[in-house]
Motif scaffolding. Structure first.
Motif, PDB file in Angstrom:
ATOM      1  N   SER A 193       1.969   3.446  51.944  1.00  0.00           N
ATOM      2  CA  SER A 193       1.989   4.910  51.854  1.00  0.00           C
ATOM      3  C   SER A 193       0.822   5.413  51.026  1.00  0.00           C
ATOM      4  O   SER A 193       0.296   4.707  50.159  1.00  0.00           O
ATOM      5  CB  SER A 193       3.307   5.397  51.245  1.00  0.00           C
ATOM      6  N   VAL A 194       0.431   6.655  51.299  1.00  0.00           N
ATOM      7  CA  VAL A 194      -0.548   7.394  50.510  1.00  0.00           C
ATOM      8  C   VAL A 194       0.045   8.766  50.255  1.00  0.00           C
ATOM      9  O   VAL A 194       0.389   9.486  51.200  1.00  0.00           O
ATOM     10  CB  VAL A 194      -1.899   7.525  51.243  1.00  0.00           C
ATOM     11  N   ASP A 195       0.211   9.123  48.989  1.00  0.00           N
ATOM     12  CA  ASP A 195       0.843  10.409  48.627  1.00  0.00           C
ATOM     13  C   ASP A 195       2.214  10.552  49.281  1.00  0.00           C
ATOM     14  O   ASP A 195       2.562  11.624  49.805  1.00  0.00           O
ATOM     15  CB  ASP A 195      -0.050  11.577  49.021  1.00  0.00           C
ATOM     16  N   ASP A 196       2.996   9.466  49.264  1.00  0.00           N
ATOM     17  CA  ASP A 196       4.358   9.429  49.819  1.00  0.00           C
ATOM     18  C   ASP A 196       4.407   9.596  51.330  1.00  0.00           C
ATOM     19  O   ASP A 196       5.490   9.763  51.915  1.00  0.00           O
ATOM     20  CB  ASP A 196       5.242  10.508  49.167  1.00  0.00           C
ATOM     21  N   THR A 197       3.246   9.530  51.985  1.00  0.00           N
ATOM     22  CA  THR A 197       3.194   9.604  53.447  1.00  0.00           C
ATOM     23  C   THR A 197       2.912   8.222  54.010  1.00  0.00           C
ATOM     24  O   THR A 197       1.931   7.576  53.593  1.00  0.00           O
ATOM     25  CB  THR A 197       2.091  10.578  53.906  1.00  0.00           C
ATOM     26  N   PRO A 198       3.736   7.712  54.937  1.00  0.00           N
ATOM     27  CA  PRO A 198       3.504   6.374  55.505  1.00  0.00           C
ATOM     28  C   PRO A 198       2.128   6.271  56.161  1.00  0.00           C
ATOM     29  O   PRO A 198       1.647   7.221  56.797  1.00  0.00           O
ATOM     30  CB  PRO A 198       4.619   6.225  56.543  1.00  0.00           C
ATOM     31  N   VAL A 199       1.484   5.127  55.971  1.00  0.00           N
ATOM     32  CA  VAL A 199       0.191   4.863  56.602  1.00  0.00           C
ATOM     33  C   VAL A 199       0.456   4.052  57.864  1.00  0.00           C
ATOM     34  O   VAL A 199       0.880   2.899  57.793  1.00  0.00           O
ATOM     35  CB  VAL A 199      -0.746   4.093  55.653  1.00  0.00           C
ATOM     36  N   PHE A 221     -11.152   6.728  50.266  1.00  0.00           N
ATOM     37  CA  PHE A 221     -12.011   7.390  49.292  1.00  0.00           C
ATOM     38  C   PHE A 221     -11.983   6.642  47.960  1.00  0.00           C
ATOM     39  O   PHE A 221     -10.941   6.150  47.529  1.00  0.00           O
ATOM     40  CB  PHE A 221     -11.563   8.838  49.088  1.00  0.00           C
ATOM     41  N   SER A 222     -13.138   6.591  47.295  1.00  0.00           N
ATOM     42  CA  SER A 222     -13.278   5.828  46.056  1.00  0.00           C
ATOM     43  C   SER A 222     -13.067   6.715  44.835  1.00  0.00           C
ATOM     44  O   SER A 222     -12.882   7.931  44.930  1.00  0.00           O
ATOM     45  CB  SER A 222     -14.670   5.195  45.987  1.00  0.00           C
ATOM     46  N   THR A 265     -11.052  13.172  45.655  1.00  0.00           N
ATOM     47  CA  THR A 265      -9.638  12.766  45.752  1.00  0.00           C
ATOM     48  C   THR A 265      -9.558  11.302  46.158  1.00  0.00           C
ATOM     49  O   THR A 265      -9.486  10.978  47.345  1.00  0.00           O
ATOM     50  CB  THR A 265      -8.880  13.641  46.774  1.00  0.00           C
ATOM     51  N   PRO A 266      -9.572  10.386  45.190  1.00  0.00           N
ATOM     52  CA  PRO A 266      -9.494   8.953  45.506  1.00  0.00           C
ATOM     53  C   PRO A 266      -8.211   8.606  46.253  1.00  0.00           C
ATOM     54  O   PRO A 266      -7.160   9.211  46.033  1.00  0.00           O
ATOM     55  CB  PRO A 266      -9.521   8.285  44.121  1.00  0.00           C
ATOM     56  N   THR A 267      -8.309   7.624  47.137  1.00  0.00           N
ATOM     57  CA  THR A 267      -7.157   7.164  47.911  1.00  0.00           C
ATOM     58  C   THR A 267      -6.408   6.082  47.145  1.00  0.00           C
ATOM     59  O   THR A 267      -7.013   5.099  46.699  1.00  0.00           O
ATOM     60  CB  THR A 267      -7.606   6.593  49.273  1.00  0.00           C
ATOM     61  N   LEU A 268      -5.097   6.241  47.005  1.00  0.00           N
ATOM     62  CA  LEU A 268      -4.239   5.227  46.392  1.00  0.00           C
ATOM     63  C   LEU A 268      -3.238   4.768  47.444  1.00  0.00           C
ATOM     64  O   LEU A 268      -2.383   5.540  47.872  1.00  0.00           O
ATOM     65  CB  LEU A 268      -3.508   5.797  45.169  1.00  0.00           C
ATOM     66  N   ILE A 269      -3.384   3.528  47.867  1.00  0.00           N
ATOM     67  CA  ILE A 269      -2.498   2.962  48.878  1.00  0.00           C
ATOM     68  C   ILE A 269      -1.411   2.169  48.171  1.00  0.00           C
ATOM     69  O   ILE A 269      -1.707   1.211  47.439  1.00  0.00           O
ATOM     70  CB  ILE A 269      -3.280   2.060  49.851  1.00  0.00           C
ATOM     71  N   ARG A 270      -0.165   2.559  48.373  1.00  0.00           N
ATOM     72  CA  ARG A 270       0.959   1.911  47.684  1.00  0.00           C
ATOM     73  C   ARG A 270       1.661   0.923  48.616  1.00  0.00           C
ATOM     74  O   ARG A 270       1.801   1.169  49.810  1.00  0.00           O
ATOM     75  CB  ARG A 270       1.935   2.956  47.159  1.00  0.00           C
ATOM     76  N   PHE A 271       2.110  -0.184  48.028  1.00  0.00           N
ATOM     77  CA  PHE A 271       2.818  -1.225  48.774  1.00  0.00           C
ATOM     78  C   PHE A 271       3.898  -1.812  47.883  1.00  0.00           C
ATOM     79  O   PHE A 271       4.054  -1.418  46.728  1.00  0.00           O
ATOM     80  CB  PHE A 271       1.838  -2.307  49.271  1.00  0.00           C
ATOM     81  N   SER A 299      -6.709   0.557  45.326  1.00  0.00           N
ATOM     82  CA  SER A 299      -7.670   1.647  45.264  1.00  0.00           C
ATOM     83  C   SER A 299      -9.071   1.090  45.424  1.00  0.00           C
ATOM     84  O   SER A 299      -9.291  -0.127  45.425  1.00  0.00           O
ATOM     85  CB  SER A 299      -7.530   2.425  43.948  1.00  0.00           C
ATOM     86  N   LEU A 300     -10.021   1.998  45.561  1.00  0.00           N
ATOM     87  CA  LEU A 300     -11.412   1.631  45.804  1.00  0.00           C
ATOM     88  C   LEU A 300     -12.272   2.176  44.671  1.00  0.00           C
ATOM     89  O   LEU A 300     -12.163   3.349  44.311  1.00  0.00           O
ATOM     90  CB  LEU A 300     -11.865   2.214  47.143  1.00  0.00           C
TER      91      LEU A 300
END
Length: 309
Positions: A109-115, A122-123, A128-134, A142-143
Protein backbone atom coordinates in the motif's frame (compact mmCIF):
# COMPACT_ATOMS: atom_id res chain seq x y z
CA UNK A 1 6.49 25.16 35.26
CA UNK A 2 5.74 22.30 37.65
CA UNK A 3 2.99 21.00 35.36
CA UNK A 4 5.52 20.54 32.57
CA UNK A 5 7.86 18.72 34.92
CA UNK A 6 5.05 16.47 36.11
CA UNK A 7 4.04 15.74 32.52
CA UNK A 8 7.59 14.72 31.63
CA UNK A 9 7.78 12.46 34.66
CA UNK A 10 4.43 10.85 33.82
CA UNK A 11 5.59 10.21 30.26
CA UNK A 12 8.81 8.64 31.52
CA UNK A 13 6.82 6.33 33.78
CA UNK A 14 4.62 5.41 30.84
CA UNK A 15 7.68 4.40 28.81
CA UNK A 16 8.87 2.17 31.64
CA UNK A 17 5.44 0.58 31.91
CA UNK A 18 5.54 -0.22 28.19
CA UNK A 19 8.87 -1.98 28.58
CA UNK A 20 10.95 0.79 26.95
CA UNK A 21 14.05 2.45 28.34
CA UNK A 22 13.42 6.16 28.95
CA UNK A 23 16.19 8.71 28.55
CA UNK A 24 18.37 9.55 31.51
CA UNK A 25 16.70 12.11 33.81
CA UNK A 26 17.92 15.69 33.95
CA UNK A 27 19.22 16.88 37.32
CA UNK A 28 16.82 19.51 38.63
CA UNK A 29 19.61 21.44 40.39
CA UNK A 30 18.67 25.09 40.91
CA UNK A 31 16.48 25.46 37.81
CA UNK A 32 13.43 23.15 37.72
CA UNK A 33 12.06 24.88 34.60
CA UNK A 34 15.28 24.18 32.68
CA UNK A 35 15.30 20.55 33.85
CA UNK A 36 11.67 20.05 32.79
CA UNK A 37 12.29 21.54 29.34
CA UNK A 38 15.37 19.40 28.77
CA UNK A 39 13.60 16.25 29.92
CA UNK A 40 10.74 16.93 27.53
CA UNK A 41 13.21 17.34 24.67
CA UNK A 42 14.96 14.08 25.58
CA UNK A 43 11.67 12.19 25.72
CA UNK A 44 10.68 13.48 22.29
CA UNK A 45 14.09 12.58 20.89
CA UNK A 46 13.81 9.05 22.32
CA UNK A 47 10.32 8.56 20.92
CA UNK A 48 11.35 9.71 17.44
CA UNK A 49 14.34 7.35 17.36
CA UNK A 50 12.35 4.42 18.73
CA UNK A 51 9.24 4.95 16.59
CA UNK A 52 8.10 2.09 14.36
CA UNK A 53 9.56 4.01 11.40
CA UNK A 54 12.37 5.79 13.30
CA UNK A 55 16.07 5.48 12.56
CA UNK A 56 16.42 2.38 14.74
CA UNK A 57 13.99 0.55 12.41
CA UNK A 58 16.35 0.61 9.42
CA UNK A 59 17.20 -2.86 8.09
CA UNK A 60 18.67 -2.15 4.66
CA UNK A 61 20.15 0.29 2.16
CA UNK A 62 20.42 -0.98 -1.42
CA UNK A 63 21.91 1.08 -4.24
CA UNK A 64 20.32 0.78 -7.69
CA UNK A 65 23.15 -0.22 -10.02
CA UNK A 66 21.13 -1.33 -13.05
CA UNK A 67 18.11 -0.13 -15.00
CA UNK A 68 15.88 -2.72 -13.32
CA UNK A 69 16.01 -4.83 -10.16
CA UNK A 70 13.69 -7.54 -8.87
CA UNK A 71 13.47 -7.11 -5.12
CA UNK A 72 12.34 -9.35 -2.25
CA UNK A 73 13.67 -11.51 0.58
CA UNK A 74 13.85 -14.67 -1.54
CA UNK A 75 17.11 -16.08 -2.97
CA UNK A 76 16.09 -15.26 -6.56
CA UNK A 77 15.88 -11.51 -5.99
CA UNK A 78 18.40 -9.19 -7.63
CA UNK A 79 18.21 -7.02 -4.52
CA UNK A 80 17.65 -9.29 -1.54
CA UNK A 81 15.88 -7.64 1.36
CA UNK A 82 16.38 -8.67 4.99
CA UNK A 83 12.61 -8.75 5.57
CA UNK A 84 9.31 -9.00 3.72
CA UNK A 85 7.84 -11.27 1.04
CA UNK A 86 10.07 -13.51 -1.09
CA UNK A 87 9.05 -11.44 -4.11
CA UNK A 88 8.05 -7.82 -3.56
CA UNK A 89 8.22 -6.38 -7.05
CA UNK A 90 10.47 -4.70 -9.57
CA UNK A 91 12.15 -1.28 -9.41
CA UNK A 92 13.15 0.23 -12.75
CA UNK A 93 14.73 3.50 -13.80
CA UNK A 94 14.02 5.43 -16.97
CA UNK A 95 16.15 8.56 -17.17
CA UNK A 96 15.42 10.60 -14.05
CA UNK A 97 12.22 8.67 -13.28
CA UNK A 98 12.03 5.58 -11.07
CA UNK A 99 9.08 3.18 -11.20
CA UNK A 100 7.84 0.33 -9.03
CA UNK A 101 5.87 -2.65 -10.31
CA UNK A 102 4.42 -4.89 -7.57
CA UNK A 103 4.56 -8.68 -7.59
CA UNK A 104 1.12 -10.06 -8.31
CA UNK A 105 -0.79 -11.07 -5.18
CA UNK A 106 1.49 -9.28 -2.69
CA UNK A 107 -0.30 -6.93 -0.28
CA UNK A 108 1.32 -3.50 -0.60
CA UNK A 109 0.00 0.00 0.00
CA UNK A 110 0.87 3.67 -0.46
CA UNK A 111 -1.06 6.16 1.70
CA UNK A 112 -3.41 3.32 2.74
CA UNK A 113 -4.26 2.65 -0.92
CA UNK A 114 -3.46 -0.86 -2.25
CA UNK A 115 -0.76 -0.96 -4.93
CA UNK A 116 -2.03 -3.17 -7.75
CA UNK A 117 -0.07 -1.84 -10.72
CA UNK A 118 2.97 0.14 -11.81
CA UNK A 119 3.48 3.42 -9.93
CA UNK A 120 5.96 6.28 -10.03
CA UNK A 121 8.49 5.90 -7.21
CA UNK A 122 9.29 9.38 -5.88
CA UNK A 123 12.46 9.89 -3.82
CA UNK A 124 13.24 11.92 -0.70
CA UNK A 125 14.34 14.75 -3.01
CA UNK A 126 10.82 15.04 -4.47
CA UNK A 127 7.98 17.06 -2.94
CA UNK A 128 6.01 13.94 -1.94
CA UNK A 129 8.25 10.88 -1.43
CA UNK A 130 6.66 7.48 -2.00
CA UNK A 131 6.43 5.13 1.00
CA UNK A 132 5.50 1.58 0.06
CA UNK A 133 4.24 -0.41 3.04
CA UNK A 134 4.34 -4.20 3.37
CA UNK A 135 4.01 -6.87 6.08
CA UNK A 136 0.74 -5.40 7.24
CA UNK A 137 2.25 -1.92 7.51
CA UNK A 138 5.25 -2.97 9.62
CA UNK A 139 7.64 -2.70 6.68
CA UNK A 140 8.39 0.42 4.67
CA UNK A 141 10.24 0.79 1.38
CA UNK A 142 11.38 4.23 0.22
CA UNK A 143 13.74 5.73 -2.32
CA UNK A 144 16.63 8.09 -1.56
CA UNK A 145 18.51 10.22 -4.09
CA UNK A 146 22.17 11.04 -3.43
CA UNK A 147 24.10 12.86 -6.16
CA UNK A 148 23.36 10.91 -9.33
CA UNK A 149 22.60 7.68 -7.48
CA UNK A 150 19.41 6.17 -6.10
CA UNK A 151 19.02 3.64 -3.31
CA UNK A 152 16.22 1.72 -1.63
CA UNK A 153 15.84 2.35 2.08
CA UNK A 154 14.08 -0.40 4.04
CA UNK A 155 12.57 -0.07 7.52
CA UNK A 156 10.70 -2.57 9.65
CA UNK A 157 9.04 -2.23 13.04
CA UNK A 158 10.58 -5.55 14.13
CA UNK A 159 14.16 -4.50 13.31
CA UNK A 160 16.69 -5.96 15.78
CA UNK A 161 18.23 -2.50 16.27
CA UNK A 162 14.83 -1.20 17.37
CA UNK A 163 13.98 -4.18 19.58
CA UNK A 164 17.30 -3.91 21.42
CA UNK A 165 17.58 -0.12 21.47
CA UNK A 166 19.52 0.69 24.65
CA UNK A 167 18.41 4.30 25.09
CA UNK A 168 20.46 7.49 25.20
CA UNK A 169 23.03 8.92 27.58
CA UNK A 170 23.87 12.60 27.97
CA UNK A 171 26.70 14.83 29.06
CA UNK A 172 25.93 16.86 32.23
CA UNK A 173 25.42 20.06 30.25
CA UNK A 174 23.38 22.76 31.97
CA UNK A 175 22.02 26.27 31.42
CA UNK A 176 25.54 27.59 30.75
CA UNK A 177 25.52 25.64 27.47
CA UNK A 178 22.55 27.67 26.19
CA UNK A 179 24.46 30.38 24.35
CA UNK A 180 23.23 33.37 22.38
CA UNK A 181 25.16 33.59 19.11
CA UNK A 182 25.41 36.43 16.62
CA UNK A 183 24.30 35.47 13.13
CA UNK A 184 26.48 36.83 10.31
CA UNK A 185 24.63 36.22 7.05
CA UNK A 186 26.39 35.18 3.85
CA UNK A 187 25.51 36.40 0.40
CA UNK A 188 22.31 34.73 -0.89
CA UNK A 189 23.04 31.57 -2.83
CA UNK A 190 26.26 30.70 -1.01
CA UNK A 191 26.89 26.98 -0.54
CA UNK A 192 29.52 24.88 1.16
CA UNK A 193 30.70 21.32 0.36
CA UNK A 194 29.49 18.70 2.84
CA UNK A 195 30.84 15.16 2.64
CA UNK A 196 28.62 12.31 3.78
CA UNK A 197 29.60 8.94 5.23
CA UNK A 198 29.49 7.31 1.75
CA UNK A 199 32.12 9.75 0.46
CA UNK A 200 29.70 11.81 -1.62
CA UNK A 201 30.22 15.60 -1.57
CA UNK A 202 27.10 17.78 -1.80
CA UNK A 203 26.96 21.55 -2.07
CA UNK A 204 24.53 22.60 0.65
CA UNK A 205 23.02 26.07 1.23
CA UNK A 206 25.20 27.98 3.71
CA UNK A 207 23.07 30.72 5.25
CA UNK A 208 25.71 32.27 7.48
CA UNK A 209 28.10 32.07 10.40
CA UNK A 210 27.20 31.79 14.08
CA UNK A 211 29.62 33.64 16.36
CA UNK A 212 29.60 33.11 20.13
CA UNK A 213 31.75 33.50 23.23
CA UNK A 214 32.86 30.66 25.48
CA UNK A 215 35.72 30.37 27.97
CA UNK A 216 37.02 33.81 27.04
CA UNK A 217 37.30 33.00 23.33
CA UNK A 218 35.25 33.66 20.22
CA UNK A 219 34.02 30.59 18.35
CA UNK A 220 32.36 30.27 14.96
CA UNK A 221 30.13 27.68 13.35
CA UNK A 222 28.91 27.59 9.77
CA UNK A 223 25.13 27.19 9.59
CA UNK A 224 23.37 25.33 6.79
CA UNK A 225 19.99 26.41 5.49
CA UNK A 226 18.20 29.03 3.44
CA UNK A 227 18.17 32.72 4.50
CA UNK A 228 15.40 33.54 6.96
CA UNK A 229 14.64 29.91 7.75
CA UNK A 230 15.61 27.39 10.43
CA UNK A 231 19.29 26.49 10.61
CA UNK A 232 21.17 23.20 10.77
CA UNK A 233 24.66 22.82 12.22
CA UNK A 234 27.00 19.83 11.98
CA UNK A 235 29.90 20.15 14.40
CA UNK A 236 32.69 18.18 16.03
CA UNK A 237 34.50 19.07 19.24
CA UNK A 238 37.03 17.76 21.74
CA UNK A 239 34.57 15.12 22.98
CA UNK A 240 34.17 13.64 19.45
CA UNK A 241 35.62 10.15 19.66
CA UNK A 242 36.15 10.68 23.39
CA UNK A 243 32.66 10.06 24.73
CA UNK A 244 30.71 11.65 21.86
CA UNK A 245 30.05 10.16 18.43
CA UNK A 246 33.39 10.36 16.54
CA UNK A 247 32.00 11.93 13.35
CA UNK A 248 30.33 14.79 15.20
CA UNK A 249 26.83 15.83 16.23
CA UNK A 250 23.90 17.85 14.90
CA UNK A 251 21.99 20.92 16.08
CA UNK A 252 18.62 22.16 14.85
CA UNK A 253 18.29 25.89 15.46
CA UNK A 254 15.61 28.52 15.04
CA UNK A 255 15.97 31.23 12.40
CA UNK A 256 17.77 34.39 13.54
CA UNK A 257 15.57 36.82 15.45
CA UNK A 258 15.00 40.47 14.57
CA UNK A 259 18.28 41.38 16.28
CA UNK A 260 20.28 38.78 14.39
CA UNK A 261 20.63 36.50 17.42
CA UNK A 262 20.31 32.70 17.50
CA UNK A 263 19.99 30.60 20.66
CA UNK A 264 22.45 27.71 20.41
CA UNK A 265 21.49 25.09 23.00
CA UNK A 266 24.30 22.54 23.04
CA UNK A 267 22.20 20.46 25.45
CA UNK A 268 20.19 19.59 22.33
CA UNK A 269 23.20 18.35 20.35
CA UNK A 270 22.26 14.94 18.99
CA UNK A 271 23.88 12.01 17.22
CA UNK A 272 23.48 11.48 13.47
CA UNK A 273 21.49 8.42 12.35
CA UNK A 274 24.75 6.60 11.55
CA UNK A 275 25.35 6.30 15.30
CA UNK A 276 22.45 3.83 15.43
CA UNK A 277 22.47 2.05 12.06
CA UNK A 278 24.89 1.23 9.21
CA UNK A 279 22.10 1.92 6.68
CA UNK A 280 22.11 5.74 6.77
CA UNK A 281 23.96 8.32 4.65
CA UNK A 282 24.90 10.95 7.23
CA UNK A 283 26.55 14.26 6.35
CA UNK A 284 29.76 14.81 8.29
CA UNK A 285 31.17 17.84 10.06
CA UNK A 286 32.96 20.26 7.73
CA UNK A 287 36.48 21.39 8.69
CA UNK A 288 35.15 24.85 9.58
CA UNK A 289 32.99 23.36 12.35
CA UNK A 290 35.61 21.31 14.20
CA UNK A 291 35.88 23.13 17.50
CA UNK A 292 38.97 23.05 19.70
CA UNK A 293 36.55 23.01 22.63
CA UNK A 294 35.01 20.35 24.85
CA UNK A 295 31.23 20.51 24.54
CA UNK A 296 30.20 18.55 27.63
CA UNK A 297 26.53 18.81 26.74
CA UNK A 298 24.08 16.90 24.58
CA UNK A 299 24.09 13.26 23.57
CA UNK A 300 27.01 11.00 24.27
CA UNK A 301 28.06 8.21 21.89
CA UNK A 302 25.55 5.38 21.54
CA UNK A 303 26.67 1.91 22.59
CA UNK A 304 24.62 -0.90 21.10
CA UNK A 305 23.91 -3.91 23.32
CA UNK A 306 26.60 -6.58 23.19
CA UNK A 307 26.00 -9.02 20.37
CA UNK A 308 23.87 -6.66 18.25
CA UNK A 309 24.81 -6.79 14.58
Amino acid sequence: MWTRGLGAAMLALGLVACGDTPPAPVAVAADPAFAAEQQQWRLQRYQELHAADGWTSLVGLHWLEYKAHYIGSGPGSGIRLAVGPDKLGMVSRQGDSVWFTPERGVALSVDDTPVTGRIRFFSDRDATPTLIRFDGGKGQLSLIHRGERYALRVKHADAPTRASFAGLQYWPGGPAWRISARFIPHEPGKTMPIVDITGLTTQMPNAGTLEFERDGRTWRLEALGEPGRELFVIFADRTSGHGSYPAGRYLDLAAPDANGQVLVDFNHAYNPPCAFTPFATCPLSPPENRLDLRVDAGEQAYHAPEGEA
